[in-house]
Design a protein around this motif. Structure first.
Motif, PDB file in Angstrom:
ATOM      1  N   LEU A  83       4.927   1.444  -5.856  1.00  0.00           N
ATOM      2  CA  LEU A  83       3.634   1.127  -5.257  1.00  0.00           C
ATOM      3  C   LEU A  83       3.709   0.893  -3.751  1.00  0.00           C
ATOM      4  N   PHE A  84       4.787   0.314  -3.295  1.00  0.00           N
ATOM      5  CA  PHE A  84       4.901  -0.200  -1.933  1.00  0.00           C
ATOM      6  C   PHE A  84       5.852   0.655  -1.118  1.00  0.00           C
ATOM      7  N   ARG A  85       5.376   1.149   0.025  1.00  0.00           N
ATOM      8  CA  ARG A  85       6.214   1.926   0.940  1.00  0.00           C
ATOM      9  C   ARG A  85       6.537   1.048   2.143  1.00  0.00           C
ATOM     10  N   SER A  86       7.708   0.468   2.147  1.00  0.00           N
ATOM     11  CA  SER A  86       8.062  -0.533   3.158  1.00  0.00           C
ATOM     12  C   SER A  86       8.074   0.013   4.579  1.00  0.00           C
ATOM     13  N   THR A 122      -0.403  -5.290 -11.293  1.00  0.00           N
ATOM     14  CA  THR A 122       0.122  -5.457 -12.649  1.00  0.00           C
ATOM     15  C   THR A 122       0.324  -4.076 -13.268  1.00  0.00           C
ATOM     16  N   SER A 123       0.890  -4.043 -14.450  1.00  0.00           N
ATOM     17  CA  SER A 123       1.048  -2.751 -15.121  1.00  0.00           C
ATOM     18  C   SER A 123      -0.315  -2.104 -15.387  1.00  0.00           C
ATOM     19  N   GLU A 124      -1.354  -2.926 -15.601  1.00  0.00           N
ATOM     20  CA  GLU A 124      -2.690  -2.393 -15.870  1.00  0.00           C
ATOM     21  C   GLU A 124      -3.355  -1.824 -14.623  1.00  0.00           C
ATOM     22  N   THR A 125      -3.020  -2.336 -13.433  1.00  0.00           N
ATOM     23  CA  THR A 125      -3.679  -1.884 -12.202  1.00  0.00           C
ATOM     24  C   THR A 125      -2.801  -0.951 -11.361  1.00  0.00           C
ATOM     25  N   SER A 126      -1.613  -0.627 -11.838  1.00  0.00           N
ATOM     26  CA  SER A 126      -0.679   0.145 -11.008  1.00  0.00           C
ATOM     27  C   SER A 126      -1.234   1.512 -10.611  1.00  0.00           C
ATOM     28  N   ASP A 127      -1.915   2.222 -11.503  1.00  0.00           N
ATOM     29  CA  ASP A 127      -2.482   3.522 -11.136  1.00  0.00           C
ATOM     30  C   ASP A 127      -3.585   3.373 -10.095  1.00  0.00           C
ATOM     31  N   PHE A 128      -4.419   2.356 -10.243  1.00  0.00           N
ATOM     32  CA  PHE A 128      -5.461   2.091  -9.248  1.00  0.00           C
ATOM     33  C   PHE A 128      -4.830   1.796  -7.889  1.00  0.00           C
ATOM     34  N   ILE A 129      -3.775   0.985  -7.873  1.00  0.00           N
ATOM     35  CA  ILE A 129      -3.107   0.635  -6.615  1.00  0.00           C
ATOM     36  C   ILE A 129      -2.455   1.866  -5.991  1.00  0.00           C
ATOM     37  N   LYS A 130      -1.907   2.749  -6.803  1.00  0.00           N
ATOM     38  CA  LYS A 130      -1.365   4.003  -6.262  1.00  0.00           C
ATOM     39  C   LYS A 130      -2.464   4.785  -5.546  1.00  0.00           C
ATOM     40  N   ARG A 138      -8.704  -2.232 -12.535  1.00  0.00           N
ATOM     41  CA  ARG A 138      -8.230  -0.849 -12.700  1.00  0.00           C
ATOM     42  C   ARG A 138      -9.342   0.190 -12.738  1.00  0.00           C
ATOM     43  N   ASP A 139     -10.571  -0.205 -13.058  1.00  0.00           N
ATOM     44  CA  ASP A 139     -11.686   0.744 -13.116  1.00  0.00           C
ATOM     45  C   ASP A 139     -12.546   0.726 -11.855  1.00  0.00           C
ATOM     46  N   SER A 140     -12.110   0.022 -10.820  1.00  0.00           N
ATOM     47  CA  SER A 140     -12.864   0.004  -9.569  1.00  0.00           C
ATOM     48  C   SER A 140     -12.869   1.405  -8.953  1.00  0.00           C
ATOM     49  N   SER A 141     -13.906   1.713  -8.207  1.00  0.00           N
ATOM     50  CA  SER A 141     -14.101   3.048  -7.659  1.00  0.00           C
ATOM     51  C   SER A 141     -13.445   3.208  -6.291  1.00  0.00           C
ATOM     52  N   LEU A 142     -12.502   4.144  -6.201  1.00  0.00           N
ATOM     53  CA  LEU A 142     -11.891   4.454  -4.913  1.00  0.00           C
ATOM     54  C   LEU A 142     -12.907   5.108  -3.981  1.00  0.00           C
ATOM     55  N   ILE A 143     -13.801   5.909  -4.536  1.00  0.00           N
ATOM     56  CA  ILE A 143     -14.821   6.575  -3.717  1.00  0.00           C
ATOM     57  C   ILE A 143     -15.724   5.533  -3.063  1.00  0.00           C
ATOM     58  N   PHE A 144     -16.119   4.520  -3.824  1.00  0.00           N
ATOM     59  CA  PHE A 144     -16.927   3.437  -3.256  1.00  0.00           C
ATOM     60  C   PHE A 144     -16.173   2.735  -2.134  1.00  0.00           C
TER      61      PHE A 144
END
Length: 134
Positions: A106-109, A69-77, A45-51
């Motif tokens: 999260l998923f756009r089919s 997961t619920s913890e990574t959902s914002d990162f995945i968004k 969840r703390d991985s860098s999108l900019i990177f």
């Protein structure tokens, strides 16, 4: 660069914990642990999108994986917002959850097609999605 998202879902479409299949006997080629092990690096969840955006521009050969997961959902968004994801590996179980993070958030089919589908048991299906060709 390739980003693979691994999601385990309840029958009613909610995310289950990443270890929900831990005690199940699954074929090696469809085991979530195998997909995780194939990745060069595991995102959290703390991985860098900019990177990751810079890495995409650099056209690296790195394969990343992240559990939905619920913890990574914002990162995945964030990954979805910038179209950084390349593959979804989705396990659907027959059990119902009735609450939590809905996979549909999260998923756009519309952007994806089923590349492979495997019936792993009477209560588990694995679908691998790739982005539709434009």
């Amino acid at each position: 660069m390739k980003i693979r998202i691994i999601a385990i879902l309840s029958a009613d479409g909610y995310l289950l914990p990443a270890d929900a299949l831990q005690n199940r006997r699954l074929p090696q080629k469809c085991n979530p642990d195998m997909f995780r092990e194939q990745a060069d690096l595991f995102l959290h969840r703390d991985s860098s999108l900019i990177f990751l955006l810079a890495e995409r521009r650099a056209s690296s050969d790195t394969v990343y994986a992240v559990d939905a997961t619920s913890e990574t959902s914002d990162f995945i968004k964030g990954l979805v917002q910038y179209s950084l994801e390349d593959e979804w590996i989705v396990y659907e179980l027959c059990e119902e959850r009735k609450s939590g993070i809905a996979f549909s958030e999260l998923f756009r089919s519309d952007d994806w097609e089923i590349y492979e589908q495997h019936i792993l048991s009477s209560d588990i299906i694995c679908r691998i999605y790739h982005r539709k060709a434009i």
